[in-house]
Enzyme design. Structure first.
Site, mmCIF file in Angstrom:
data_model
loop_
_atom_site.group_PDB
_atom_site.id
_atom_site.type_symbol
_atom_site.label_atom_id
_atom_site.label_comp_id
_atom_site.label_asym_id
_atom_site.label_seq_id
_atom_site.Cartn_x
_atom_site.Cartn_y
_atom_site.Cartn_z
ATOM 1 N N THR A 1 1.039 -1.111 -0.013
ATOM 2 C CA THR A 1 -0.077 -0.014 0.029
ATOM 3 C C THR A 1 0.678 1.195 -0.066
ATOM 4 O O THR A 1 1.405 1.566 0.956
ATOM 5 C CB THR A 1 -0.842 0.020 1.254
ATOM 6 O OG1 THR A 1 -1.580 -1.192 1.190
ATOM 7 C CG2 THR A 1 -1.950 1.131 1.199
ATOM 8 N N LYS B 1 0.662 5.562 8.391
ATOM 9 C CA LYS B 1 1.046 5.902 6.851
ATOM 10 C C LYS B 1 0.041 5.956 5.787
ATOM 11 O O LYS B 1 -0.092 6.875 5.207
ATOM 12 C CB LYS B 1 2.096 4.671 6.540
ATOM 13 C CG LYS B 1 2.564 4.335 5.181
ATOM 14 C CD LYS B 1 2.011 3.554 4.463
ATOM 15 C CE LYS B 1 1.884 2.130 4.851
ATOM 16 N NZ LYS B 1 1.532 1.192 3.847
ATOM 17 N N LYS C 1 -7.141 1.327 -3.253
ATOM 18 C CA LYS C 1 -6.731 0.677 -2.062
ATOM 19 C C LYS C 1 -6.939 1.626 -0.994
ATOM 20 O O LYS C 1 -7.180 1.287 0.421
ATOM 21 C CB LYS C 1 -5.259 0.018 -1.951
ATOM 22 C CG LYS C 1 -4.338 -0.656 -0.953
ATOM 23 C CD LYS C 1 -5.441 -1.510 0.018
ATOM 24 C CE LYS C 1 -4.766 -1.517 1.262
ATOM 25 N NZ LYS C 1 -5.378 -2.672 2.160
HETATM 26 N N1 LIG Z 1 -0.663 -6.612 7.802
HETATM 27 C C1 LIG Z 1 -2.162 -6.148 7.174
HETATM 28 O O1 LIG Z 1 -3.211 -6.493 7.595
HETATM 29 C C2 LIG Z 1 -2.144 -5.412 5.657
HETATM 30 C C3 LIG Z 1 -3.166 -5.714 4.970
HETATM 31 C C4 LIG Z 1 -3.363 -4.848 3.598
HETATM 32 C C5 LIG Z 1 -2.067 -4.098 3.119
HETATM 33 N N2 LIG Z 1 -1.067 -4.394 3.946
HETATM 34 C C6 LIG Z 1 0.179 -3.816 3.289
HETATM 35 O O2 LIG Z 1 1.212 -4.520 3.104
HETATM 36 C C7 LIG Z 1 2.586 -4.044 3.257
HETATM 37 C C8 LIG Z 1 3.296 -4.765 4.354
HETATM 38 O O3 LIG Z 1 2.526 -4.978 5.427
HETATM 39 P P1 LIG Z 1 2.860 -6.033 6.467
HETATM 40 O O4 LIG Z 1 2.010 -5.806 7.696
HETATM 41 O O5 LIG Z 1 3.496 -7.091 6.027
HETATM 42 O O6 LIG Z 1 4.057 -5.212 7.044
HETATM 43 P P2 LIG Z 1 5.488 -5.561 8.234
HETATM 44 O O7 LIG Z 1 5.188 -6.682 8.769
HETATM 45 O O8 LIG Z 1 5.862 -4.703 8.983
HETATM 46 O O9 LIG Z 1 6.698 -5.990 7.090
HETATM 47 C C9 LIG Z 1 7.174 -4.946 6.236
HETATM 48 C C10 LIG Z 1 8.301 -5.430 5.217
HETATM 49 O O10 LIG Z 1 8.631 -4.244 4.684
HETATM 50 C C11 LIG Z 1 10.065 -4.353 4.647
HETATM 51 N N3 LIG Z 1 10.958 -3.128 4.785
HETATM 52 C C12 LIG Z 1 10.615 -2.302 5.614
HETATM 53 N N4 LIG Z 1 11.223 -1.069 5.269
HETATM 54 C C13 LIG Z 1 12.099 -1.325 4.299
HETATM 55 C C14 LIG Z 1 13.085 -0.717 3.627
HETATM 56 N N5 LIG Z 1 13.537 0.460 3.808
HETATM 57 N N6 LIG Z 1 13.830 -1.391 2.517
HETATM 58 C C15 LIG Z 1 13.540 -2.605 2.426
HETATM 59 N N7 LIG Z 1 12.864 -3.354 3.060
HETATM 60 C C16 LIG Z 1 11.927 -2.698 3.996
HETATM 61 C C17 LIG Z 1 10.395 -5.119 5.893
HETATM 62 O O11 LIG Z 1 11.577 -5.794 5.910
HETATM 63 P P3 LIG Z 1 12.417 -6.180 7.495
HETATM 64 O O12 LIG Z 1 11.672 -7.541 7.652
HETATM 65 O O13 LIG Z 1 13.852 -5.954 7.221
HETATM 66 O O14 LIG Z 1 11.895 -5.164 8.483
HETATM 67 C C18 LIG Z 1 9.266 -6.318 5.926
HETATM 68 O O15 LIG Z 1 9.393 -7.257 4.734
HETATM 69 C C19 LIG Z 1 2.332 -2.424 3.641
HETATM 70 O O16 LIG Z 1 2.355 -1.665 2.376
HETATM 71 C C20 LIG Z 1 0.996 -2.630 4.197
HETATM 72 O O17 LIG Z 1 0.276 -1.506 4.284
HETATM 73 C C21 LIG Z 1 -0.805 -5.001 5.267
#
Ligand SMILES: NC(=O)c1ccc[n+]([C@@H]2O[C@H](COP(=O)([O-])OP(=O)(O)OC[C@H]3O[C@@H](n4cnc5c(N)ncnc54)[C@H](OP(=O)(O)O)[C@@H]3O)[C@@H](O)[C@H]2O)c1
Length: 293
Positions: A97, A243, A174
């Site tokens: 997102t 965010k 989204k």
């Molecule tokens: N969780 C939900 O319910 C959900 C639902 C719909 C959409 N989303 C979207 O899906 C995406 C991922 O969400 P998530 O919940 O899986 O987040 P998360 O658990 O915080 O994971 C974030 C990911 O991004 C990587 N990352 C963060 N900063 C980075 C950087 N500067 N360079 C390279 N990699 C980086 C992290 O790597 P590290 O492991 O090294 O930190 C990790 O792989 C987001 O955009 C979120 O808005 C999430």
């Protein structure tokens, strides 16, 4: 038939179940995550790459699911970014997102290299992903969309909504969904507080709304979470929720569209973040709204 040799960048909360489904479906996966230890559950089933560029050299289709604009920019165009590894004709499917502005910029960068960027953000939390019940908004090149659709299905997508050829449109859609969700969370917390302040059972009220006018997953799931204050462990972190609301505000400002509700929610999320709740579920701000913090 789907290309079974693909790359996946990111191994966060939402990416993990998707990677698991792809492995179960027999894909030959090339994986990269900034923190490599998060890939250890997959180390004996997939190829772990040292950089996004190295991953890009191995495959024609790469999915990425990372936190935000900065992360997507970093894995795409940063030092050793995926775009420096992908061959012309390569497809990068961004499932994060992120802002439409970021997608527009990266779309151009991909075109300059003869590659394709699809935007395909996800609706659904990690639990839905585990249950193969996510939905995807997708936009970008038609042929590339057809090529990746079977892979979305194998990841666990139930419904796929096609927003046309401009990849920024899927990102805006989204953001619209997350704005609606955040508004539902805010409104429920305010209504629960009103009901509770009159000595009325919030449980009866919850049962009424979620079995009548608001009998849908957003109200049922988040209503339960708010009443139980079940903010940990987070499925979607408050840090990322703020965010998204900021992205809504930015996207709205760029079109001169007023979104006053977004400002109220952003303030509540910011206050919750200042309390150190960034890693709790994004609905944790409702503890403030309900006067329970
Ligand atoms: N969780 C939900 O319910 C959900 C639902 C719909 C959409 N989303 C979207 O899906 C995406 C991922 O969400 P998530 O919940 O899986 O987040 P998360 O658990 O915080 O994971 C974030 C990911 O991004 C990587 N990352 C963060 N900063 C980075 C950087 N500067 N360079 C390279 N990699 C980086 C992290 O790597 P590290 O492991 O090294 O930190 C990790 O792989 C987001 O955009 C979120 O808005 C999430």
């Amino acid at each position: 038939m789907a290309d079974k040799r693909i790359g996946f960048i990111g191994a966060g909360n939402l990416a993990q179940p998707l990677i698991t489904h792809l492995l179960e479906a027999g894909y030959e996966l090339f994986l990269y995550n900034r923190t490599s230890s998060r890939l250890s559950p997959f180390a004996d089933k997939a190829q772990i790459c040292a950089s996004p560029a190295e991953l890009g050299k191995q495959v024609n289709i790469v999915f990425s699911l990372v936190a935000d604009d900065a992360a997507l920019q970093n894995i795409t165009e940063g030092l050793q970014g995926v775009l420096s590894g992908l061959q012309p004709g390569g497809i990068h499917v961004s499932m994060s997102t992120v802002s439409p502005a970021c997608i527009a910029r990266l779309h151009q960068a991909h075109q300059q290299k003869g590659c394709i960027l699809l935007s395909a953000p996800i609706m659904g939390r990690p639990e839905a992903a585990r249950n193969r019940a996510i939905h995807i908004c997708v936009a970008g090149d038609e042929t590339a969309k057809q090529q990746v659709e079977p892979i979305f299905r194998d990841m666990g997508a139930r419904q796929i909504f096609d927003y046309g050829a401009d990849p920024t449109h899927a990102s805006v859609a989204k953001l619209g969904i997350n704005f609606l969700l955040a508004s539902a969370i805010e409104a429920m917390a305010e209504a629960f507080r009103l009901v509770e302040s009159n000595g009325i059972s919030t449980e009866t009220f919850y049962r009424m709304i979620t079995s009548t006018l608001f009998s849908c997953p957003a109200y049922q799931g988040y209503g339960r979470l708010i009443l139980d204050q079940g903010y940990e462990p987070a499925q979607f972190s408050l840090r990322l929720g703020l965010k998204d609301i900021r992205l809504v505000q930015e996207a709205a400002a760029s079109q001169q569209v007023p979104v006053p509700l977004a400002e109220i929610i952003a303030q509540h999320l910011k206050q919750a973040l200042e309390k150190g709740w960034g890693e709790k579920d994004w609905s944790a701000f409702t503890a403030l709204v309900m006067g329970k913090a």
